[in-house]
Design an enzyme around this catalytic site. Structure first.
Site, PDB file in Angstrom:
ATOM      1  N   HIS A  38       0.932  -1.148  -0.043  1.00 48.69           N
ATOM      2  CA  HIS A  38      -0.008  -0.083   0.021  1.00 48.69           C
ATOM      3  C   HIS A  38       0.786   1.293   0.114  1.00 48.69           C
ATOM      4  CE1 HIS A  38      -3.726   2.185   0.738  1.00 48.69           C
ATOM      5  NE2 HIS A  38      -2.768   2.983   1.575  1.00 48.69           N
ATOM      6  N   ASP A  64     -14.876   3.856   7.511  1.00 48.29           N
ATOM      7  CA  ASP A  64     -13.617   4.811   6.502  1.00 48.29           C
ATOM      8  C   ASP A  64     -14.345   5.340   5.523  1.00 48.29           C
ATOM      9  OD1 ASP A  64     -10.790   5.831   6.440  1.00 48.29           O
ATOM     10  OD2 ASP A  64     -11.230   4.556   4.568  1.00 48.29           O
ATOM     11  N   ARG A  66     -13.992  13.845   6.228  1.00 50.60           N
ATOM     12  CA  ARG A  66     -12.605  14.555   6.331  1.00 50.60           C
ATOM     13  C   ARG A  66     -12.218  15.283   5.121  1.00 50.60           C
ATOM     14  NH1 ARG A  66      -8.995   9.867   7.002  1.00 50.60           N
ATOM     15  NH2 ARG A  66      -7.274  11.247   7.141  1.00 50.60           N
ATOM     16  N   SER A 113      -7.148   4.779   9.145  1.00 54.94           N
ATOM     17  CA  SER A 113      -7.736   4.841   7.960  1.00 54.94           C
ATOM     18  C   SER A 113      -7.134   3.595   6.810  1.00 54.94           C
ATOM     19  CB  SER A 113      -7.971   6.063   7.080  1.00 54.94           C
ATOM     20  OG  SER A 113      -8.211   5.861   5.720  1.00 54.94           O
ATOM     21  N   LYS A 122      -8.191  -0.632   6.539  1.00 53.33           N
ATOM     22  CA  LYS A 122      -8.699  -1.113   5.186  1.00 53.33           C
ATOM     23  C   LYS A 122      -7.457  -2.254   5.080  1.00 53.33           C
ATOM     24  CE  LYS A 122      -8.647   2.767   3.478  1.00 53.33           C
ATOM     25  NZ  LYS A 122      -8.569   4.141   2.825  1.00 53.33           N
TER      26      LYS A 122
END
Ligand code: URA
Length: 435
Positions: A82, A161, A168, A183, A187
């Site tokens: 990620h 989220d 946000r 966040s 995930k």
């Protein structure tokens, strides 16, 4: 328990209990808590921060706010990568096929781009016919048969989220370390991989502008992952200028395919892709020594197995690449307009944020969730930091489909360059690794 008291507690700098965080997350997921209270709470967190315990409690409450993937039907140790988000960051398109070609199963769920940063799913969807939405059974079957799948996040993965991020995004509360850490990690935990490599970006094109913040974010994410029994490694990498040359969906797929096809590409893209792949295959238990893992990755890249794997994965998901076409059959923009140097000098800055913004203005990205994007448009950066240019040299080229967008985009792209008289100090691409 009520939301107002929790907001007040955070506003006054006190730590929330796990029960209070659980109450909040349930209310975010089921819609019981209105947007304005969520926004007020996010702003209180933005200013007051959260303890490591609160961040970890928030992550877990969010991770289990919806469906949690069960990847046990996939043989072998599953790994995932990620990036915290950057400009021109197409490493997933290189790393996933390389790791899979080295025999490591990669079951990846990816997101779409927002703002000046791109998303892997948007990039892959620039390939005609590519399907990012797959059922769980199709996803598992694909990873079992060819070791690689990149699919979009299912509707019910981490619903808390999804709502919190949307709020946000419009309340100037995205760039908070505990909110970003929870966040991303919620995930990743819900997506089920046992080993996770994080690419934490730092610089103008990243959420984290300073190295201290990036280190803190990396440390928090690694701790959260370890706390729930996942193996996590974070690589901190420079995002002060775009990665590689291409910025824009089809342009980036083209660059990734070319790198995998020829075994060579832009030096920064190649270096980071090799590093992330090496870390990924190590997490999967392939090598115990990182230098050996890097060498084996370079060998795999040079041999073209990563290219074969990417084309195999794309075909498995309905995508049609035309290998006889110089651009693999990817969509092409109608106009190409250069930005030239207005004097001689060294390139001192190619501001990643400005280049990402240019691509977004042209239609390559979304200002708001739900905006449609144009897969063909973007920017090709020709000169990067430290390059010498003469007056009139092409520094970058805009790829556009709508002529009326050109004046603003050209100005934005020209503003991303700063020319200087002396060669600028070199910046390492890979700044640190947090284990
Ligand atoms: N990426 C995410 O998924 N969440 C954030 O908060 C920031 C970047």
């Amino acid at each position: 328990m009520n939301t107002q008291d929790i907001i007040q507690k955070k506003r006054d700098g006190k730590a929330m209990s796990a029960e209070e965080i659980g109450f909040l997350v349930r209310g975010i997921s089921d819609g019981r808590i209105p947007d304005y209270q969520i926004a007020a709470w996010a702003m209180a967190v933005y200013f007051r921060g959260m303890t490591e315990q609160e961040t970890s409690d928030l992550t877990l409450a969010m991770a289990y706010s919806g469906e949690v993937m069960d990847l046990s039907a996939i043989a072998g140790k599953k790994v995932d990568k990620h990036s915290t988000g950057g400009v021109g960051d197409k490493t997933t398109l290189v790393v996933i096929p390389l790791a899979a070609a080295m025999g490591v199963p990669v079951a990846k769920m990816s997101g779409r781009g927002l703002g000046h940063t791109g998303g892997t799913i948007d990039k892959l969807e620039s390939i005609p016919g590519f399907q990012a939405e797959r059922s769980h059974a199709q996803f598992v079957a694909q990873v079992n048969s060819i070791k690689a799948a990149v699919v979009s996040q299912t509707g019910n993965l981490v619903p808390a989220d999804k709502r919190l991020y949307a709020i946000r995004d419009v309340t100037a509360t995205v760039d908070s370390i505990p909110l970003i850490a929870s966040s991303i990690m919620s995930k990743k935990i819900a997506a089920g991989a046992e080993g996770i490599v994080l690419d934490v970006k730092v610089g103008s094109g990243a959420f984290m502008k300073h190295i201290d913040e990036a280190r803190q974010l990396a440390r928090e994410m690694v701790q959260i992952g370890k706390g729930v029994g996942r193996e996590v490694v974070a690589v901190i990498s420079d995002m002060s200028q775009p990665l590689g040359y291409a910025v824009g969906n089809a342009l980036e797929v083209d660059e990734a395919l070319r790198l995998l096809h020829s075994g060579h590409g832009p030096a920064d893209l190649e270096e980071l892709s090799v590093e992330l792949t090496a870390r990924l295959v190590m997490l999967a238990g392939r090598y115990s020594n990182v230098e050996t893992a890097r060498q084996q990755t370079r060998k795999c890249l040079a041999g073209g197995a990563g290219y074969d794997k990417l084309t195999e994965m794309v075909a498995a998901q309905g995508g049609r690449l035309d290998e006889k076409d110089p651009h693999y059959g990817l969509p092409q923009a109608a106009f190409q307009v250069p930005v030239r140097a207005d004097r001689d000098g060294y390139v001192g800055v190619v501001d990643a944020f400005q280049v990402g913004r240019t691509a977004m203005l042209l239609g390559a990205g979304r200002e708001r969730i739900g905006d449609t994007i144009d897969p063909a448009v973007g920017v090709m950066v020709h000169k990067k930091k430290g390059d010498w240019v003469q007056e009139g040299d092409v520094m970058a080229v805009i790829y556009a489909n709508r002529q009326q967008l050109l004046p603003t985009a050209l100005k934005c792209l020209a503003d991303s360059y700063r020319l200087v008289n002396m060669p600028p100090a070199a910046q390492s691409l890979i700044i640190d690794t947090v284990l």
